[in-house]
Design a protein around this motif. Structure first.
Motif, mmCIF file in Angstrom:
data_model
loop_
_atom_site.group_PDB
_atom_site.id
_atom_site.type_symbol
_atom_site.label_atom_id
_atom_site.label_comp_id
_atom_site.label_asym_id
_atom_site.label_seq_id
_atom_site.Cartn_x
_atom_site.Cartn_y
_atom_site.Cartn_z
ATOM 1 N N GLN A 220 43.958 20.496 42.575
ATOM 2 C CA GLN A 220 44.713 19.797 41.738
ATOM 3 C C GLN A 220 44.161 18.084 41.467
ATOM 4 N N LEU A 221 43.524 17.761 42.318
ATOM 5 C CA LEU A 221 42.921 16.241 42.231
ATOM 6 C C LEU A 221 41.713 16.351 41.196
ATOM 7 N N VAL A 222 41.018 17.593 41.096
ATOM 8 C CA VAL A 222 39.795 17.489 40.185
ATOM 9 C C VAL A 222 40.356 17.991 39.038
ATOM 10 N N GLN A 223 41.245 18.766 38.965
ATOM 11 C CA GLN A 223 41.989 18.966 37.589
ATOM 12 C C GLN A 223 42.599 17.706 36.747
ATOM 13 N N GLN A 224 43.236 16.751 37.962
ATOM 14 C CA GLN A 224 43.683 15.507 37.224
ATOM 15 C C GLN A 224 42.741 14.611 36.740
ATOM 16 N N ARG A 225 41.508 14.655 37.416
ATOM 17 C CA ARG A 225 40.453 13.912 37.217
ATOM 18 C C ARG A 225 39.782 14.269 35.615
ATOM 19 N N ARG A 226 39.745 15.711 35.829
ATOM 20 C CA ARG A 226 39.164 16.293 34.623
ATOM 21 C C ARG A 226 39.976 15.841 33.359
ATOM 22 N N GLN A 227 41.217 15.965 33.557
ATOM 23 C CA GLN A 227 42.133 15.279 32.369
ATOM 24 C C GLN A 227 41.798 14.027 31.974
ATOM 25 N N HIS A 228 41.282 13.404 32.813
ATOM 26 C CA HIS A 228 41.324 11.762 32.375
ATOM 27 C C HIS A 228 39.599 11.623 32.449
ATOM 28 N N GLY A 229 38.847 12.861 32.179
ATOM 29 C CA GLY A 229 37.483 12.578 32.139
ATOM 30 C C GLY A 229 36.507 11.883 33.125
ATOM 31 N N LEU A 230 37.029 12.032 34.264
ATOM 32 C CA LEU A 230 36.274 11.327 35.399
ATOM 33 C C LEU A 230 35.426 12.566 35.935
ATOM 34 N N ASP A 231 35.892 13.870 35.820
ATOM 35 C CA ASP A 231 35.004 14.906 36.413
ATOM 36 C C ASP A 231 34.625 15.897 35.514
ATOM 37 N N THR A 232 33.437 16.884 35.472
ATOM 38 C CA THR A 232 32.862 17.678 34.565
ATOM 39 C C THR A 232 33.657 18.962 34.804
ATOM 40 N N ALA A 233 33.410 19.747 33.754
ATOM 41 C CA ALA A 233 33.892 21.378 33.872
ATOM 42 C C ALA A 233 33.045 21.836 35.157
ATOM 43 N N LEU A 234 31.932 21.607 35.400
ATOM 44 C CA LEU A 234 31.079 22.153 36.529
ATOM 45 C C LEU A 234 31.928 21.758 37.760
ATOM 46 N N ASP A 235 32.423 20.504 37.623
ATOM 47 C CA ASP A 235 33.102 20.090 39.254
ATOM 48 C C ASP A 235 34.303 20.901 39.249
ATOM 49 N N LEU A 236 35.119 21.381 38.264
ATOM 50 C CA LEU A 236 36.469 22.190 38.235
ATOM 51 C C LEU A 236 36.074 23.596 38.748
ATOM 52 N N HIS A 237 34.945 24.139 37.926
ATOM 53 C CA HIS A 237 34.622 25.256 38.486
ATOM 54 C C HIS A 237 34.270 25.695 40.023
ATOM 55 N N GLU A 238 33.557 24.531 40.478
ATOM 56 C CA GLU A 238 33.100 24.339 41.916
ATOM 57 C C GLU A 238 34.361 24.193 42.835
ATOM 58 N N ALA A 239 35.148 23.673 42.403
ATOM 59 C CA ALA A 239 36.261 23.488 43.119
ATOM 60 C C ALA A 239 37.147 24.652 43.299
ATOM 61 N N GLU A 240 37.360 25.507 41.989
ATOM 62 C CA GLU A 240 38.076 26.784 41.890
ATOM 63 C C GLU A 240 37.221 27.816 42.893
ATOM 64 N N SER A 241 35.983 27.984 42.717
ATOM 65 C CA SER A 241 35.143 28.697 43.777
ATOM 66 C C SER A 241 35.264 28.352 45.021
ATOM 67 N N LEU A 242 35.316 27.246 45.548
ATOM 68 C CA LEU A 242 35.723 26.908 46.849
ATOM 69 C C LEU A 242 37.238 27.218 47.485
ATOM 70 N N THR A 243 38.183 27.220 46.602
ATOM 71 C CA THR A 243 39.535 27.618 46.765
ATOM 72 C C THR A 243 39.447 29.209 47.037
ATOM 73 N N GLU A 244 38.899 29.837 45.952
ATOM 74 C CA GLU A 244 38.785 31.088 46.013
ATOM 75 C C GLU A 244 37.960 31.839 47.369
ATOM 76 N N GLN A 245 37.206 31.202 47.774
ATOM 77 C CA GLN A 245 36.170 31.338 48.688
ATOM 78 C C GLN A 245 37.058 31.209 50.214
ATOM 79 N N ALA A 246 38.180 30.441 50.162
ATOM 80 C CA ALA A 246 38.881 30.088 51.338
ATOM 81 C C ALA A 246 39.860 31.348 51.311
ATOM 82 N N ARG A 247 40.476 31.577 50.117
ATOM 83 C CA ARG A 247 41.183 32.611 49.859
ATOM 84 C C ARG A 247 40.614 33.924 50.485
ATOM 85 N N THR A 248 39.680 34.399 49.996
ATOM 86 C CA THR A 248 38.632 35.644 50.546
ATOM 87 C C THR A 248 38.779 35.446 51.959
#
Length: 493
Positions: A220-248
């Motif tokens: 959620q923090l990365v998504q907020q930073r992405r909206q403000h242009g502080l993080d890249t799309a790569l950062d968002l995808h990496e955060a999503e991958s890390l979350t799905e890894q924990a869910r798996t």
């Protein structure tokens, strides 16, 4: 011995009342039944070294497994409750105890052969003879009635055949008792190991749930930073991958937890009575900081001969085969059996118990093998081969026990140091994650650095749970390999 037998047996058919003579014969049988042709049992030399190659650093001060009851070896109250539940309801243990009872009954049957059997006997006979078969030349009806106490065919165990068979049955019974004790010790160890795996899986579930919650918050923090242009799309995808890894990982841990619970239920014979209580404790305490068993000393390799139930069972089987040789040897010699009766006889049923109707009979029987087609020799050869097989099995059980103890000692020693190193790694990774999180939020480091620190810390925590569980399982395996501390007085029937 033959002089004793000749003095006990009457030289002619007695004409005096028989009770005293029957008692004399029984007493003589008891005197001559002490001989045995079984070879003297000698314990084979243990084919293992005299000392352990490596006993660990704490073996000198740790208590010996043989002197440590499982109630003292297991320090966790909930785990002791589970073990008691398994000892009361486990079906494998119940089957082993029933096998002991069956072997005990078989020994009782064989032991009874060493004592004379006395029974009440009554018989009647009434028949008609035609005139051409009757001495009077006319048809007659003849009657005879008997009642009294009889001595069934009782073998005078001159050469120890019956005694050897009884000894073989006794050793079989003692071997089954040791086998049951081995099942008891194995059950204690299996319950401990299954509980450790079950609680370890529960700890992994709890850790993964916390990690997943943390990663979802980070996403959620990365998504907020992405909206403000502080993080890249790569950062968002990496955060999503890390979350799905924990869910798996959470689903995998849930599966392991449920399967471990099923295995534990099978061992206990019913669902764990402490499941809810243990689940509540699991949320507050980490398995890596809750020792369930304590360190133990291995003693000397020679102690295995007296402490391991399976080795003692193998020795009892060896003694049983030894006694069978004595029975096979005695089959080559004469066998004397006694049969007798004392009571009343009469041609009329109404006169059976009147005075003057007393009767007795005494029928000794001698059997001497002359030609049996080689049956006795083949039985003796078979008994000797079975003894040699029992020797090999006994030696193999010792070697197997030595290997199991040596492996357990190696595991406990190395896992102790591995766990200590893993704890330091968890502390270091936690500090790295704290710093990486602060630097990422301050914009000093990239999101990739934070992700690496988060993955490393999660992996190190999972590894600590695994190595702590493995170390306590290794201690349990060592306790089992050393013969445990299950002590119970054994009194042959």
């Amino acid at each position: 011995m033959r002089d004793l037998i000749s003095s006990a047996l009457p030289s002619t058919l007695p004409t005096a009342p028989a009770p005293g003579r029957l008692a004399l014969l029984v007493a003589a049988a008891a005197l001559v039944a002490g001989c045995s042709m079984a070879p003297v049992h000698q314990r084979p030399a243990a084919p293992v070294p005299a000392v352990w190659a490596w006993a660990g650093d704490s073996s000198a001060t740790a208590p010996a497994a043989a002197t440590l009851a499982w109630q003292d070896f297991v320090t966790d109250a909930l785990l002791r409750q589970r073990i008691a539940q398994a000892l009361a309801h486990n079906r494998d243990l119940r089957q082993a105890l029933l096998d002991v009872e069956a072997a005990r009954a078989m020994y009782g049957v064989q032991r009874a052969e060493r004592l004379p059997g006395v029974e009440v006997q009554a018989s009647g006979n009434r028949q008609r003879l035609p005139g051409d078969l009757s001495a009077a030349g006319a048809s007659t009806v003849q009657s005879s009635y008997q009642a009294g106490v009889g001595l069934a065919a009782f073998e005078l165990d001159l050469f120890g055949r019956v005694r050897s068979l009884s000894e073989a049955a006794l050793q079989e019974y003692l071997a089954s008792e040791e086998a049951a004790r081995s099942v008891q010790i194995s059950l204690v160890a299996e319950v401990v190991q299954a509980s450790l795996l079950h609680d370890s899986a529960r700890q992994r579930v709890a850790l993964t749930q916390r990690t997943l919650a943390s990663r979802e918050a980070a996403l959620q923090l990365v998504q907020q930073r992405r909206q403000h242009g502080l993080d890249t799309a790569l950062d968002l995808h990496e955060a999503e991958s890390l979350t799905e890894q924990a869910r798996t990982e959470l689903e995998r841990s849930e599966r392991q937890y449920r399967q471990a619970g099923n295995a534990l239920t099978l061992l206990l014979g019913q669902p764990p009575q402490d499941q809810e209580q243990a689940a509540d404790q699991a949320m507050d305490q980490a398995l890596s900081t809750l020792p369930l068993v304590q360190d133990i000393g291995p003693g000397m390799p020679a102690d295995l001969l007296t402490h391991r139930p399976d080795i003692r069972a193998a020795e009892h089987l060896l003694q049983s085969r030894n006694a069978s040789i004595g029975a096979a040897r005695a089959a080559f010699f004469p066998r004397i059996s006694l049969t007798g009766a004392l009571g009343s006889s009469s041609a009329e049923l109404s006169h059976l118990f009147q005075g003057g109707q007393r009767s007795w009979s005494f029928m000794p029987q001698l059997q001497l093998p002359i030609f049996d087609g080689g049956r006795n020799q083949a039985n003796l050869d078979l008994a000797q081969v079975r003894k040699d097989m029992a020797v090999v099995a006994y030696e193999k059980s010792i070697q197997t026990a030595f290997r199991e103890v040596a492996d357990a000692l190696a595991a406990t020693d190395t896992l102790r140091r591995e766990e200590a190193a893993q704890r330091k790694l968890v502390t270091s990774s936690a500090q790295s994650l704290t710093l990486a999180t602060a630097r990422y939020r301050a914009g000093v480091d990239s999101h990739l650095r934070y992700l690496d620190a988060e993955r490393s810390h999660f992996a190190s925590q999972l590894a600590l749970i695994d190595v702590a569980t493995e170390r306590q399982i290794a201690l349990t395996t060592l306790y089992k390999a050393l013969g445990g501390g299950w002590k119970k007085d054994r009194t042959p029937p």
